[in-house]
Design a protein around this motif. Structure first.
Motif, mmCIF file in Angstrom:
data_model
loop_
_atom_site.group_PDB
_atom_site.id
_atom_site.type_symbol
_atom_site.label_atom_id
_atom_site.label_comp_id
_atom_site.label_asym_id
_atom_site.label_seq_id
_atom_site.Cartn_x
_atom_site.Cartn_y
_atom_site.Cartn_z
ATOM 1 N N VAL A 54 0.732 -1.199 0.007
ATOM 2 C CA VAL A 54 0.072 0.229 0.072
ATOM 3 C C VAL A 54 0.991 1.209 -0.134
ATOM 4 N N THR A 55 1.326 1.743 -1.153
ATOM 5 C CA THR A 55 2.170 2.840 -1.495
ATOM 6 C C THR A 55 1.457 3.587 -2.618
ATOM 7 N N THR A 56 2.043 4.614 -2.782
ATOM 8 C CA THR A 56 1.587 5.744 -3.834
ATOM 9 C C THR A 56 1.885 4.962 -5.258
ATOM 10 N N ALA A 57 2.743 4.068 -5.418
ATOM 11 C CA ALA A 57 3.202 3.163 -6.679
ATOM 12 C C ALA A 57 2.242 2.114 -6.853
ATOM 13 N N ALA A 91 -6.771 0.090 -6.853
ATOM 14 C CA ALA A 91 -7.185 1.494 -6.380
ATOM 15 C C ALA A 91 -8.079 1.488 -5.401
ATOM 16 N N ASN A 92 -9.267 0.550 -5.455
ATOM 17 C CA ASN A 92 -10.465 0.698 -4.551
ATOM 18 C C ASN A 92 -10.027 -0.069 -3.480
ATOM 19 N N ALA A 93 -9.136 -1.113 -3.580
ATOM 20 C CA ALA A 93 -8.617 -2.029 -2.151
ATOM 21 C C ALA A 93 -7.972 -1.305 -1.457
ATOM 22 N N VAL A 94 -6.855 -0.261 -2.064
ATOM 23 C CA VAL A 94 -6.052 0.624 -1.057
ATOM 24 C C VAL A 94 -6.761 1.628 -0.677
ATOM 25 N N ARG A 95 -7.754 2.175 -1.357
ATOM 26 C CA ARG A 95 -8.580 3.398 -0.809
ATOM 27 C C ARG A 95 -9.606 3.079 0.293
ATOM 28 N N HIS A 96 -10.421 1.864 -0.283
ATOM 29 C CA HIS A 96 -11.649 1.573 0.381
ATOM 30 C C HIS A 96 -11.413 0.282 1.318
ATOM 31 N N VAL A 126 -8.383 -9.340 -6.718
ATOM 32 C CA VAL A 126 -7.804 -8.665 -5.689
ATOM 33 C C VAL A 126 -8.402 -8.871 -4.213
ATOM 34 N N ARG A 127 -7.488 -9.164 -3.183
ATOM 35 C CA ARG A 127 -8.105 -9.383 -1.980
ATOM 36 C C ARG A 127 -7.467 -8.341 -1.101
ATOM 37 N N ASP A 128 -8.180 -7.673 -0.148
ATOM 38 C CA ASP A 128 -7.971 -6.839 0.720
ATOM 39 C C ASP A 128 -8.456 -6.975 2.048
ATOM 40 N N PRO A 129 -8.017 -6.516 3.129
ATOM 41 C CA PRO A 129 -8.447 -6.748 4.441
ATOM 42 C C PRO A 129 -9.669 -5.859 4.930
ATOM 43 N N GLY A 130 -10.310 -5.296 4.096
ATOM 44 C CA GLY A 130 -11.456 -4.596 4.588
ATOM 45 C C GLY A 130 -12.720 -5.565 4.458
ATOM 46 N N ARG A 131 -13.640 -5.151 5.094
ATOM 47 C CA ARG A 131 -14.995 -5.761 5.102
ATOM 48 C C ARG A 131 -16.236 -5.282 4.397
ATOM 49 N N PRO A 134 -18.100 -3.848 -2.041
ATOM 50 C CA PRO A 134 -18.093 -2.717 -2.992
ATOM 51 C C PRO A 134 -19.504 -2.506 -3.556
ATOM 52 N N ARG A 135 -19.896 -1.331 -4.034
ATOM 53 C CA ARG A 135 -20.948 -0.964 -4.449
ATOM 54 C C ARG A 135 -21.016 -0.297 -5.847
ATOM 55 N N LEU A 136 -21.859 -0.676 -6.816
ATOM 56 C CA LEU A 136 -21.646 -0.015 -8.150
ATOM 57 C C LEU A 136 -22.839 1.150 -8.043
ATOM 58 N N ALA A 137 -22.475 2.256 -8.478
ATOM 59 C CA ALA A 137 -23.235 3.508 -8.463
ATOM 60 C C ALA A 137 -22.903 4.386 -9.374
ATOM 61 N N ALA A 138 -23.701 4.934 -10.139
ATOM 62 C CA ALA A 138 -23.392 6.008 -11.187
ATOM 63 C C ALA A 138 -22.677 7.156 -10.554
ATOM 64 N N PRO A 139 -21.420 7.686 -10.929
ATOM 65 C CA PRO A 139 -21.177 8.895 -10.095
ATOM 66 C C PRO A 139 -21.587 10.054 -10.933
ATOM 67 N N PRO A 140 -21.682 11.125 -9.966
ATOM 68 C CA PRO A 140 -22.067 12.448 -10.509
ATOM 69 C C PRO A 140 -21.393 12.811 -11.735
ATOM 70 N N LEU A 141 -22.328 13.484 -12.763
ATOM 71 C CA LEU A 141 -21.472 13.901 -14.059
ATOM 72 C C LEU A 141 -20.315 14.119 -13.976
ATOM 73 N N LEU A 142 -19.815 15.320 -13.162
ATOM 74 C CA LEU A 142 -18.601 15.813 -13.201
ATOM 75 C C LEU A 142 -17.538 15.418 -12.092
#
Length: 180
Positions: A54-57, A91-96, A126-131, A134-142
């Motif tokens: 879990v780094t910036t790279a 990216a999702n695993a590292v962020r969330h 991709v395996r991460d320690p979070g519980r 994941p939720r699929l949702a349409a992001p706001p337009l911008l």
């Protein structure tokens, strides 16, 4: 958009092994063991796994690993889509997917990336320690964020997750192999 969670059935092994009822991995583990290859039934399958710190790279490292594996497996035609899928999942695993131990905690557990070549599919896990699921949702337009799962949904044949409570979860995506 609808979330497709574990929407496929186990595939029965080829003749000779079918009478034993061996299920091949298609998203859900088939055995409770710490050995990933045994747990997923991937013993004779092309398989590659890599620990992503879990780094910036982390996304760069995941993309490089995926590109090398797919080049070795001569899967050039699905490489770009797969690299994008893996990058979004990592990216999702590292962020969330990190446990909440405080924002500045330097000892964040790594995530694992696995690629498995199945008869008609490349499976990215991709395996991460979070519980949190994941939720699929349409992001706001911008919006600049929250586009990862819509991208995975668009580029993959199917995707979903498997909970390993309390030790985390695996998020997977299937990419169809080119017809030869």
């Amino acid at each position: 958009m609808t979330l497709r969670r574990n929407d496929f059935q186990p595939l029965i092994a080829p003749a000779g092994r079918a009478e034993r009822g061996l299920n091949l991995f298609l998203g859900e583990p088939v055995a409770a063991t710490p050995n990933l290859a045994v747990r997923t039934g991937l013993g004779s399958t092309r398989f590659a796994a890599h620990r992503i710190p879990v780094t910036t790279a982390c996304c760069y490292e995941a993309r490089q690993f995926t590109r090398r594996a797919l080049t070795d497996w001569k899967l050039h035609s699905i490489c770009d889509d797969t690299v994008q899928i893996v990058s979004e999942l990592v990216a999702n695993a590292v962020r969330h997917g990190q446990p909440h131990r405080g924002r500045r905690s330097p000892d964040k557990p790594a995530v694992w990336l696995a690629l498995a070549l199945r008869p008609q599919t490349l499976l990215c896990v991709v395996r991460d320690p979070g519980r949190a699921r994941p939720r699929l949702a349409a992001p706001p337009l911008l919006a600049e964020r929250h586009r990862g799962l819509p991208i995975v949904n668009a580029l993959s044949g199917a995707w979903g997750w498997t909970s390993h409570s309390p030790s985390g979860k695996s998020v997977w995506a299937r990419v169809a192999l080119p017809h030869v």
